[in-house]
Design a protein around this motif. Structure first.
Motif, PDB file in Angstrom:
ATOM      1  N   SER A  62      -5.818  -0.690   0.708  1.00 45.17           N
ATOM      2  CA  SER A  62      -5.171  -1.042  -0.564  1.00 45.17           C
ATOM      3  C   SER A  62      -6.251  -1.341  -1.595  1.00 45.17           C
ATOM      4  O   SER A  62      -6.493  -2.500  -1.936  1.00 45.17           O
ATOM      5  N   PRO A  63      -6.915  -0.302  -2.106  1.00 44.34           N
ATOM      6  CA  PRO A  63      -8.002  -0.557  -3.056  1.00 44.34           C
ATOM      7  C   PRO A  63      -7.542  -1.293  -4.295  1.00 44.34           C
ATOM      8  O   PRO A  63      -8.326  -2.017  -4.923  1.00 44.34           O
ATOM      9  N   GLU A  64      -6.267  -1.143  -4.626  1.00 41.01           N
ATOM     10  CA  GLU A  64      -5.715  -1.840  -5.780  1.00 41.01           C
ATOM     11  C   GLU A  64      -5.815  -3.356  -5.619  1.00 41.01           C
ATOM     12  O   GLU A  64      -6.079  -4.078  -6.587  1.00 41.01           O
TER      13      GLU A  64
ATOM     14  N   ARG B 271     -10.848  -1.630   5.202  1.00 42.29           N
ATOM     15  CA  ARG B 271     -10.158  -0.617   6.004  1.00 42.29           C
ATOM     16  C   ARG B 271      -9.575  -1.275   7.244  1.00 42.29           C
ATOM     17  O   ARG B 271     -10.203  -2.166   7.816  1.00 42.29           O
TER      18      ARG B 271
ATOM     19  N   SER C 194       0.845  -1.186   0.000  1.00 40.11           N
ATOM     20  CA  SER C 194       0.000   0.000   0.000  1.00 40.11           C
ATOM     21  C   SER C 194       0.887   1.246   0.000  1.00 40.11           C
ATOM     22  O   SER C 194       2.056   1.196  -0.388  1.00 40.11           O
TER      23      SER C 194
ATOM     24  N   ASP D 205      -7.257  -4.963  -2.444  1.00 40.64           N
ATOM     25  CA  ASP D 205      -8.166  -5.466  -1.413  1.00 40.64           C
ATOM     26  C   ASP D 205      -9.455  -4.670  -1.307  1.00 40.64           C
ATOM     27  O   ASP D 205     -10.095  -4.646  -0.250  1.00 40.64           O
ATOM     28  N   GLY D 206      -9.828  -3.986  -2.393  1.00 46.96           N
ATOM     29  CA  GLY D 206     -11.113  -3.312  -2.440  1.00 46.96           C
ATOM     30  C   GLY D 206     -11.308  -2.277  -1.355  1.00 46.96           C
ATOM     31  O   GLY D 206     -10.434  -1.459  -1.090  1.00 46.96           O
ATOM     32  N   GLU D 207     -12.462  -2.314  -0.680  1.00 48.01           N
ATOM     33  CA  GLU D 207     -12.851  -1.306   0.294  1.00 48.01           C
ATOM     34  C   GLU D 207     -12.519  -1.692   1.738  1.00 48.01           C
ATOM     35  O   GLU D 207     -13.049  -1.082   2.672  1.00 48.01           O
TER      36      GLU D 207
ATOM     37  N   ALA E  68      -9.600   3.295   2.208  1.00 43.73           N
ATOM     38  CA  ALA E  68      -9.341   1.868   2.090  1.00 43.73           C
ATOM     39  C   ALA E  68      -7.834   1.639   2.056  1.00 43.73           C
ATOM     40  O   ALA E  68      -7.092   2.418   1.445  1.00 43.73           O
TER      41      ALA E  68
ATOM     42  N   ARG F  70      -2.470   5.287   3.431  1.00 40.64           N
ATOM     43  CA  ARG F  70      -3.540   4.297   3.483  1.00 40.64           C
ATOM     44  C   ARG F  70      -3.285   3.186   4.494  1.00 40.64           C
ATOM     45  O   ARG F  70      -4.218   2.627   5.065  1.00 40.64           O
TER      46      ARG F  70
END
Length: 273
Positions: free
Chosen positions: A75-77, A83, A44, A79-81, A73, A48
């Protein structure tokens, strides 16, 4: 894994251990010689992966892990949303652009923020205890895991000391406590994880513990044995103390935040030689 009625009654016996670490989170600042306040930061970016937390404010003892409505979030790249506010006691990774890093939880991960090797606190066998009050929000997960530092990919097993989903704690406080072993890349381990039903009020401060021995582990709730397994990682493990918000497709109502979990102590006792 043996649990519940398959176990003879047994209380935790500390007589064979010597207290080595008694972390009460009672200083004005987090002890960064022991804790890194970021979650798997190699996958990440610092803004974040950073934990949100407070220490002993407003008369509250210990550490409060927090997830705010405006928290991004992690790591949206990859692991999506999801937190997370997490403290961990070690980190390492390869260079940016490589795939080398701790806890590669899916295929195709690439290091975004390289991490110099930090072995802050890596116990090897002994008694690890945590006293906490979990977050009860249905999207929350409060947990303490011990994971391999992964000096080699095979040294990646996990001991789950406690895993508490808010959705699994009922209105009267009874519910399920997750404990066990996950092998990840360790060929010497098998997956052996259970959620133990308990009538204990999990909304209150409770103490969860693992007695980690060569080839075995025993899990306790308030000093009472709740599960045991005949295997364990055979190498040092780092602590991962975390509060997650798991996405469920529902809107994030600002009135429901912050999500909070309170930790009043983490203790490590070494076996007496």
């Amino acid at each position: 894994m043996r649990v519940g009625d398959t176990l003879p009654p047994s209380r935790l016996d500390r007589s064979g251990y010597r207290l080595a670490v008694d972390e009460r989170f009672d200083g004005p600042e987090l002890d960064t010689a022991r804790w890194l306040p970021h979650y798997l930061p190699q996958w990440s970016t610092p803004d974040r992966s950073a934990a949100r937390y407070t220490l002993g404010t407003d008369g509250t003892r210990g550490l409060t892990l927090r997830i705010d409505h405006d928290q991004p979030a992690w790591s949206p790249e990859y692991d999506g949303e999801l937190r997370v506010s997490n403290l961990q006691t070690g980190v390492r990774s390869g260079p940016a652009g490589s795939g080398s890093g701790q806890h590669p939880f899916r295929e195709g991960l690439v290091v975004r923020t390289p991490q110099p090797e930090q072995r802050l606190w890596l116990p090897h066998y002994g008694l690890i205890e945590i006293s906490l009050v979990p977050c009860l929000h249905p999207r929350a997960l409060t947990a303490l895991w011990l994971i391999g530092f992964e000096s080699t990919p095979e040294q990646s097993g996990e001991l789950c000391v406690v895993e508490l989903f808010g959705r699994d704690i009922r209105a009267d406080g009874a519910g399920r406590v997750g404990v066990g072993v996950h092998p990840f890349g360790d060929p010497g381990l098998r997956d052996d994880f259970v959620q133990v039903e308990t009538a204990v009020d999990l909304r209150r401060e409770r103490t969860y513990a693992v007695e980690w021995m060569p080839g075995a582990a025993r899990f306790f709730l308030d000093d009472e044995l709740i599960a045991e397994t005949g295997q364990s990682p055979a190498y040092p493990l780092q602590l991962m103390l975390n509060l997650y918000e798991l996405p469920d497709g529902n809107p994030r109502d600002p009135a429901e935040y912050p999500l909070e979990a309170r930790v009043t102590g983490v203790r490590y006792s070494q076996p007496v030689a």
